[in-house]
Structure formats: C-alpha cells, structure tokens
Design an enzyme around this catalytic site. Structure first.
Site, PDB file in Angstrom:
ATOM      1  N   HIS A  61       0.851  -1.201   0.000  1.00 53.32           N
ATOM      2  CA  HIS A  61       0.000   0.000   0.000  1.00 53.32           C
ATOM      3  C   HIS A  61       0.885   1.250   0.000  1.00 53.32           C
ATOM      4  CE1 HIS A  61      -2.875   3.033   1.192  1.00 53.32           C
ATOM      5  NE2 HIS A  61      -3.816   2.203   0.791  1.00 53.32           N
ATOM      6  N   GLU A  87      -3.977   1.884  -7.375  1.00 54.89           N
ATOM      7  CA  GLU A  87      -4.407   3.010  -6.543  1.00 54.89           C
ATOM      8  C   GLU A  87      -3.546   4.230  -6.861  1.00 54.89           C
ATOM      9  OE1 GLU A  87      -6.607   1.673  -2.755  1.00 54.89           O
ATOM     10  OE2 GLU A  87      -4.501   1.743  -2.297  1.00 54.89           O
TER      11      GLU A  87
HETATM   12  P1  PGA Z   1      -9.817   5.713  -0.016  1.00 50.27           P
HETATM   13  O1  PGA Z   1      -8.594   4.729   0.331  1.00 50.27           O
HETATM   14  O2  PGA Z   1     -10.951   4.865  -0.507  1.00 50.27           O
HETATM   15  O3  PGA Z   1     -10.144   6.374   1.312  1.00 50.27           O
HETATM   16  O4  PGA Z   1      -9.345   6.669  -1.024  1.00 50.27           O
HETATM   17  C1  PGA Z   1      -8.235   3.686  -0.509  1.00 50.27           C
HETATM   18  C2  PGA Z   1      -6.956   3.054  -0.023  1.00 50.27           C
HETATM   19  O5  PGA Z   1      -6.054   3.782   0.402  1.00 50.27           O
HETATM   20  O6  PGA Z   1      -6.815   1.819  -0.042  1.00 50.27           O
END
Ligand code: PGA
Length: 251
Positions: free
Chosen positions: A93, A165
C-alpha cells in the site's frame, strides 16, 4: 469471467468494540451474493472478533500487512502464522511505501511469504501526482509490477489481486475526495493487464485488477462498467457499514 472483489481497508481505525458493532450491522445490510468476494481488512486486533462474528457469512477477513518471517526477534511485527483467520493480505500500500519505507524488493519478499502461508496478496501499485504530471505513470507501474512480482510463477499469480491506486486519488479518510476518472482508470487497468500478459500470457485474463482511490457508492458503478475493472479497494467509504454495504450491494 473474473469474480468481482470488493475490499475494505480500514487502515488505523476502529477499536475492537467498534469493529464488532460494525460487523453486526454490516452482515444485516449486505445482500447475499455468491458472485462477489467481500473482504474486510481491519486492524490486527479486530481480526479475531470480526472473524467470529462473520464466519457464517460470505464475508472474509484480510490483514493490512505482514512480516516476511515465521517468528523471531522482530519487535512489533506480525507473522502470517498468527493470522489463521485471514484469507487475504494487502501488500505494498502506498501508505506503507511512504511512511515505512517499503520498497518493491521488500514487497516481493512479503508476497512470496504470504503465498507460502496461504494468504492471497492484494498488491497495491500506483503513481504520485508528480509522476502523473511528468507522464511517468506507465513506467512507474511497469517497474512496480516487474519488481514486486519478481519470480512469481503462473500458479502463484492466479492467487494475487492487483490494486491500482493512484496515490493522488486516495481520500485520506475523506470520502468526498475526487477519484480518478473511470475511463482513465480503465486505460491504466488495460495497460496493467497487457504488462501481465507479457509474462503470464493467457493467464493474465484471469487476474483480478481492482481500482482504489476515493471509491464510494456514487462512483462505484461508473468504474464497474469497464471490462478491466474487477472491483475496488475502499478506504474512507468502508468505515461506515451503511456506505460500504451500499457499494457492495451495487454488484
Ligand atoms: P480511499 O482509500 O478509498 O479512502 O481513497 C483507498 C486506499 O487507500 O486503499
């Protein structure tokens, strides 16, 4: 063809009691749907109580991190052997990369150890705003994929979920933050699948690639219409059982 997967990433939120209240409420709100995988990744402390509350449902539990050794003198770390009730683990992450200096080679080690320990890795990749502006998104993602998936074979890749992401789209807990444009996200997902195709050939069609970054009940549908978006990794909007069930129930 690919089973959609929706994952809640609670990050560093919720006490044990808050997690239990959430589970009681969430399991009533979420519609039974065998055609989707639903995973909640709470703090380590809430894994056991959440598992107990949800074991008779289709909702599975995941971890937010692991260490890559079975046991030993690694103060503050958690071994996959201690996570018997987890099916998945989020690895790489962007917050772990940024705040805990996790590098692609380290994430690669963790992926291999997770697989050996029967945990399915959810590998997060994504570019910063600066990299996006410099038009480096694709090269950054290619490097992350190459290094994080180094010596991962065909049998192993089947068990991995890739989460794209874009770091600039992550909400930091504010669910009204702006997500990526779904059509742009689809273009990147297709790029990721084509990168996977170079190494894993036809198998790349079976790998689930999910989107993360400010997903909520209002934009979820806009992402899911696209062929290469197989689900979502949800942070802020997963913290409330009603808003997360609204997302899950859209599938
Ligand atoms: P968010 O986070 O949905 O609050 O943008 C996603 C993540 O960081 O996995």
């Amino acid at each position: 063809m690919r089973k959609p997967v929706i994952i809640a990433n609670w990050k560093m939120n919720k006490s044990i009691n808050e997690s239990i209240s959430y589970a009681k409420r969430f399991k009533k709100l979420v519609k039974k749907n065998k055609n989707i995988d639903i995973i909640i990744c709470p703090s380590f402390l809430s894994i056991e109580p959440l598992y107990t509350k949800l074991k008779k449902t289709q909702i599975k539990i995941g971890a937010q991190n692991i260490f890559h050794e079975k046991k030993g003198a690694f103060t503050g770390e958690i071994s996959p052997l201690m996570l018997k009730h987890c099916s998945y683990v989020i690895l790489g992450h962007s917050e772990r990369r940024a705040y805990f200096n996790e590098t692609n080679p380290l994430i690669n080690k963790k992926i291999k150890f997770a697989l050996e320990s029967n945990l399915k890795p959810v590998l997060c990749i994504g570019e910063t705003l600066k990299e996006k502006k410099q038009k480096k998104t694709k090269s950054v993602l290619r490097k992350q994929l190459t290094e994080c998936l180094k010596s991962i074979n065909k049998n192993q890749i089947k068990k991995i979920v890739i989460a794209y992401e874009p770091i600039w789209a992550i909400s930091k807990g504010n669910p009204s933050h702006k997500s990526d444009n779904p059509a742009d996200a689809e273009e990147i997902h297709l790029f990721i699948r084509n990168e996977l195709k170079k190494k894993y050939k036809k198998l790349s069609d079976k790998i689930r690639i999910i989107y993360g970054g400010s997903v909520n009940k209002n934009n979820m549908d806009d992402f899911m219409v696209f062929d290469n978006i197989d689900g979502a990794l949800v942070g802020g909007a997963s913290l409330n059982p009603t808003s997360f069930s609204n997302i899950v129930n859209l599938i």
